[in-house]
Design an enzyme around this catalytic site. Structure first.
Site, mmCIF file in Angstrom:
data_model
loop_
_atom_site.group_PDB
_atom_site.id
_atom_site.type_symbol
_atom_site.label_atom_id
_atom_site.label_comp_id
_atom_site.label_asym_id
_atom_site.label_seq_id
_atom_site.Cartn_x
_atom_site.Cartn_y
_atom_site.Cartn_z
ATOM 1 N N ASP A 343 18.437 18.162 -21.463
ATOM 2 C CA ASP A 343 17.660 17.447 -21.869
ATOM 3 C C ASP A 343 16.709 16.938 -20.565
ATOM 4 O OD1 ASP A 343 16.461 15.145 -23.578
ATOM 5 O OD2 ASP A 343 17.315 13.970 -22.140
ATOM 6 N N GLU A 379 14.788 21.715 -20.953
ATOM 7 C CA GLU A 379 13.509 21.047 -21.501
ATOM 8 C C GLU A 379 12.714 20.727 -20.262
ATOM 9 O OE1 GLU A 379 12.541 17.306 -24.526
ATOM 10 O OE2 GLU A 379 14.106 16.865 -22.947
#
Length: 702
Positions: A343, A379
Site C-alpha cells: 500500500d 501501489e
C-alpha cells in the site's frame, strides 16, 4: 519469577518449547519493563529487562509459553519538542507481536497527553486496561507437503478479496465461520474461487489493525483495515478459533487455498501505523522510540506525513527496515504466503524527501534471498510531492497500473482522444515498463478495486453517494471516469439495464484479454453494488458485504468463461511485449492495428479525437517465448474489434494476407457474450457489424 538474560535476536516473543525469549529495540529507553497479564488482561506482573545489547532489551522467561499476554512499559525522556515521547504509564504493544488480544477502548488514558490539551504535557493515567496486548504464539503447525505455488506471473489472475466481506452473507458458510479465515477456507468459498478460475487471492489487510476513534464515535469501523498496528500478527477479529489459535487458523486458510491451486497475496501497509500524528494515541512505536520509528518534520514535535494518516514510517532507520523485512520474511517462511501488495509504496521509497527507486528499502528487498523470490506488487503512489510513480519501480516489482484503469474507463465511456493510450494499455503498457527491461506482467491491470466504485456502480452512477460515511459526501474520489448509462442509480428501464450489462461485459472482457496481469475486485463477477458509495472504508455492513442471494450468476459464468479462454490462449498472456514485426518466420507481423475500413492505422488516425473504434490483430503464430522444455509455443490468431461509439460500426475485415476465414468467439452485445455457441464465419474483406458500446473477438480458422 525466574528471569534469564535471553538473547537480543530474534525480536519479539519467541517460544522454544521450554520458555519464551523477549526482545525489544529502543535506543532512547533508560529502563524497559516487560508486563505479563492473565488471559482477561488483568493481574499485571512486571519484569525489569536488565540486559541490553546494541539498544536491544531482552530477557528469557522459563515456563512462559503460548497464550501468555504481554506488553511493555518504556521509561525514558519525554520532550515532544525534540521528538521524544516516552511515557511508562502507557502499555505498549510489541511491534513484533505475532498475535494480538483485544481492541483499543477509546479512553483518554490511551493518549500520551491530556486529551484535548497540549500534547507536550505528560499524561500519567495507566492505559493498560484499554489497549490490546501481545500474545505468545506456538510456532509449530503441520504443513505436510504445503509449499509456495510459484505460479508464473504471465499465468496469474488476481482476485482482490476482503476476508470478512466475502463470507459474511454467504448462505452456504456456517454462521459461526462467516467473516473469518476459516470461513474463507470453507468448501463453498473455495468452490467459487475455483469455478471463477482465479489463480491468486489478494487479501485486503489482515495485519492487526485499529478502528479509529473518529469512526467508532460515529458508530462505524475501519472495515478496509489500512490502519495497522502489528506487522506480524493476523487480525484476531477475523478468527473463528480464538486469539490463541489465530495463527494456526490463518495457516489453515493458506494451506487450504494452496491445495486448491490458489496463491495467497497479502495487501500490506508498512507506510504508517494507527498511532496518527502528534495528537494521536500512544499504542506502540510512539512510546518505544518515536524518533527512530517515525519520520519527523523540521520541528520534531510534528510528523512528516506522505500517507494522509498523520505519520510515515522512517525508512532511513535500520531497525525500521529490519522490522519490515523481518515481517515479510516471517509471512513467507512461517505463514507460506506467496507475495505482497504494498500500500502507498512510494512512501517506502522516500529515503529522504524524494521518491528514490534505489532507496535502502528496495536494496534490502533485492538482496533478500526469501522476499526477493515471491510476488511483489507496488501501489506506485502516495500523497506526497512527486508521489505518482507508475512505471518507475525496480525490475523485480509489478505495479498496480492506475493508467490502465483510467484509460480503459475513459475509452468505454466514450471519452475523446483515448485510442493511442488504450492501445498501449491493452498490450501491456510498454511505454511505461518496456524502457527499463521489464515485461508485460509488470503491469497489474484493473478496472475496479476496493477503493472506488464497484463494476456495477461504475456503469450506474455519474457521482459518488457516500452519505452513509457521515462526512457530508465530501470524502472519496470526485473524478471517477464513470457513466450512469442514462439514469443515476437503480432503474427498471430495460434499455438502461441492457446497456449497463453490455458495458460490464466490455470492461471485464477488455481486462481479461489485455496483456499483463488482470486483477478482479471481489463481488464484481456477481454484480455487487455499494449503492454508489465509492469510499466504503468504514462500512462494515451490508453496504460492503457481498450479497450472494442477489448474485448475477450469468455474469459470473461469463467471467469464468473469459478466464478459461485467457488460460487456453497464450497469445493473450505473452511474456514479452509485441514488437510490431514478423518473427519466427511468420509472414505477417505479431500485431497490427486497423481502422474500421480495414486500412492499417496511420499516425494521424491515432490522434483523431472523434475516433472510438479500432481493430487489433494478435498473431498466435509468433509467440516469442518457448515453454519450460524449450519448445516453441503457438496459438490461434485473433482479431479484436472495439466500438465505444454510441452507434454501431461496420468493420471491414483485413485482406487475405491476414487471414482467409474468421469465426466469432465473443460478442459483448449478446447477454452471455455469445459464448454458448460458435458465431458465424466471415471471409477476409467481409463486413462485420459491431453494435454500439460493444466488442467482438474473432478467431482465425483459415
Amino acid at each position: 519469577m525466574e528471569v534469564w538474560p535471553g538473547r537480543p535476536y530474534p525480536s519479539g516473543a519467541t517460544y522454544d518449547g521450554v520458555g519464551t525469549n523477549f526482545s525489544l529495540f529502543s535506543e532512547v529507553a533508560e529502563r524497559v519493563e516487560l508486563c505479563l497479564f492473565d488471559d482477561d488482561g488483568g493481574d499485571e506482573r512486571r519484569v525489569v529487562m536488565e540486559e541490553v545489547d546494541g539498544f536491544v532489551w531482552h530477557c528469557y522467561l522459563p515456563g512462559v509459553g503460548p497464550g501468555q499476554r504481554y506488553g511493555y512499559r518504556v521509561h525514558g525522556p519525554h520532550d515532544p519538542g525534540r521528538g521524544l515521547r516516552c511515557n511508562p504509564a502507557k502499555l505498549l504493544l510489541d511491534p513484533y507481536a505475532k498475535a494480538v488480544d483485544g481492541d483499543v477502548a477509546w479512553d483518554p488514558a490511551v493518549y500520551g497527553y491530556p486529551l484535548g490539551g497540549d500534547d507536550r504535557v505528560l499524561d500519567n493515567r495507566d492505559s493498560a486496561p484499554f489497549v490490546p496486548k501481545g500474545v505468545v504464539t506456538n510456532p509449530w503447525f503441520e504443513w505436510g507437503d504445503d509449499h509456495l505455488l510459484r505460479t508464473p506471473w504471465h499465468e496469474t489472475v488476481l482476485y482482490e478479496v476482503h476476508v470478512r466481506g466475502f463470507t459474511m452473507r454467504h448462505p452456504d458458510i456456517p454462521p459461526e465461520l462467516r467473516g473469518t479465515y476459516a470461513g474463507l477456507a470453507h468448501p463453498a468459498a473455495i468452490e467459487h474461487l475455483q469455478k471463477l478460475g482465479v489463480t491468486a487471492v489478494e487479501l485486503m489487510p489482515i495485519h492487526q489493525f485499529v478502528h479509529d476513534q473518529i469512526l467508532v464515535d460515529r458508530g462505524l469501523r475501519n472495515y478496509w483495515g489500512y490502519n495497522s498496528i502489528a506487522f506480524l500478527a493476523p487480525h484476531s477479529a477475523y478468527s473463528a478459533w480464538g486469539v490463541e489459535q489465530v495463527v494456526s487458523e490463518f495457516r489453515y486458510l493458506v494451506k487450504t487455498l494452496h491445495a486448491a491451486g490458489i496463491e495467497v497475496i497479502l495487501d500490506v501497509v508498512y507506510n504508517h501505523t494507527a498511532e496518527g500524528n502528534h495528537l494521536g494515541p500512544m499504542l506502540s512505536l510512539k512510546g518505544i522510540d518515536n524518533q527512530a520509528y517515525y519520520r519527523l518534520g523540521d520541528d520534531p514535535r510534528y510528523y512528516f506525513d506522505t500517507t494522509g494518516t498523520g505519520n510515515t514510517l522512517n525508512m532511513r532507520h535500520p531497525h525500521v527496515l529490519q522490522l519490515i523485512v523481518d515481517s515479510l520474511r516471517y509471512w513467507v517462511t512461517d505463514m507460506h504466503v506467496d507475495g505482497f501488495r504494498f500500500d502507498l509504496a512510494a512512501s517506502l521509497a522516500r529515503q529522504f524527501h524524494e521518491v528514490d527507486r534505489l532507496s535502502a528499502f528496495f536494496d534490502l528487498i533485492q538482496v533478500d534471498p526469501v522476499v526477493s523470490q515471491v510476488k511483489l506488487i507496488a501501489e506506485p503512489w502516495d500523497l506526497g510531492e512527486g508521489g505518482y510513480q507508475v512505471g518507475n519501480f525496480p525490475t523485480l516489482w509489478s505495479e498496480w497500473n492506475g493508467k490502465y484503469r483510467d484509460t480503459v474507463r475513459d475509452y468505454w465511456r466514450g471519452a475523446d482522444r483515448t485510442l493511442a493510450d488504450f492501445a498501449y494499455r491493452i498490450t501491456g503498457s510498454s511505454d511505461l515498463y518496456g524502457r527499463t527491461g521489464r515485461r508485460p506482467y509488470a503491469s497489474v491491470n484493473f478496472v475496479t478495486a476496493h477503493d472506488g466504485f464497484s463494476l456495477t456502480d461504475l456503469v450506474s452512477y455519474d457521482g459518488k453517494h457516500n452519505e452513509a460515511n457521515g462526512e457530508g459526501n465530501r470524502d472519496g474520489e470526485d473524478h471517477n471516469r464513470s457513466w450512469n448509462s442514462g439514469v443515476e442509480g437503480p432503474t427498471d428501464d430495460p434499455r438502461v439495464t441492457e446497456l449497463r450489462a453490455r458495458r460490464r461485459r466490455n470492461l471485464v472482457a477488455t481486462l481479461l484479454l489485455s496483456q499483463g496481469v488482470p486483477m478482479l475486485r471481489h463481488g464484481d463477477e456477481i454484480g455487487q453494488t455499494q449503492s454508489g458509495n465509492n469510499n466504503a472504508y468504514c462500512q462494515d455492513n451490508e453496504i460492503s458485504w457481498l450479497d450472494w442471494d442477489a448474485a448475477d450468476t450469468e455474469f459470473a459464468e461469463f467471467c469464468s468463461w473469459l478466464i478459461a479462454f485467457r488460460r487456453a490462449h497464450p497469445v493473450f498472456r505473452r511474456r514479452r511485449f509485441f514488437e510490431g514485426r514478423p518473427i519466427f518466420g511468420s509472414e505477417v507481423s505479431d500485431i497490427a492495428w486497423f481502422r474500421a475500413d480495414g486500412v492499417e492505422m496511420s499516425p494521424a488516425d491515432w490522434q483523431a479525437g472523434y475516433a472510438k473504434s479500432l481493430a487489433v490483430y494478435f498473431n498466435g503464430e509468433a509467440l516469442p517465448d518457448p515453454d519450460p522444455r524449450g519448445r516453441r509455443i503457438t496459438d490461434d490468431t485473433f482479431l479484436l474489434l472495439f466500438n465505444a461509439h454510441h452507434d454501431q460500426v461496420v468493420f471491414q475485415l483485413p485482406g487475405p494476407q491476414w487471414a482467409a476465414t474468421w469465426v466469432r468467439e465473443l460478442d459483448t452485445r449478446v447477454p452471455d457474450g455469445g459464448v454458448s455457441e460458435p458465431g458465424p464465419a466471415h471471409a477476409a474483406g467481409e463486413r462485420v457489424v459491431v453494435a454500439a458500446h460493444s466488442m467482438q473477438v474473432l478467431r482465425r480458422t483459415g
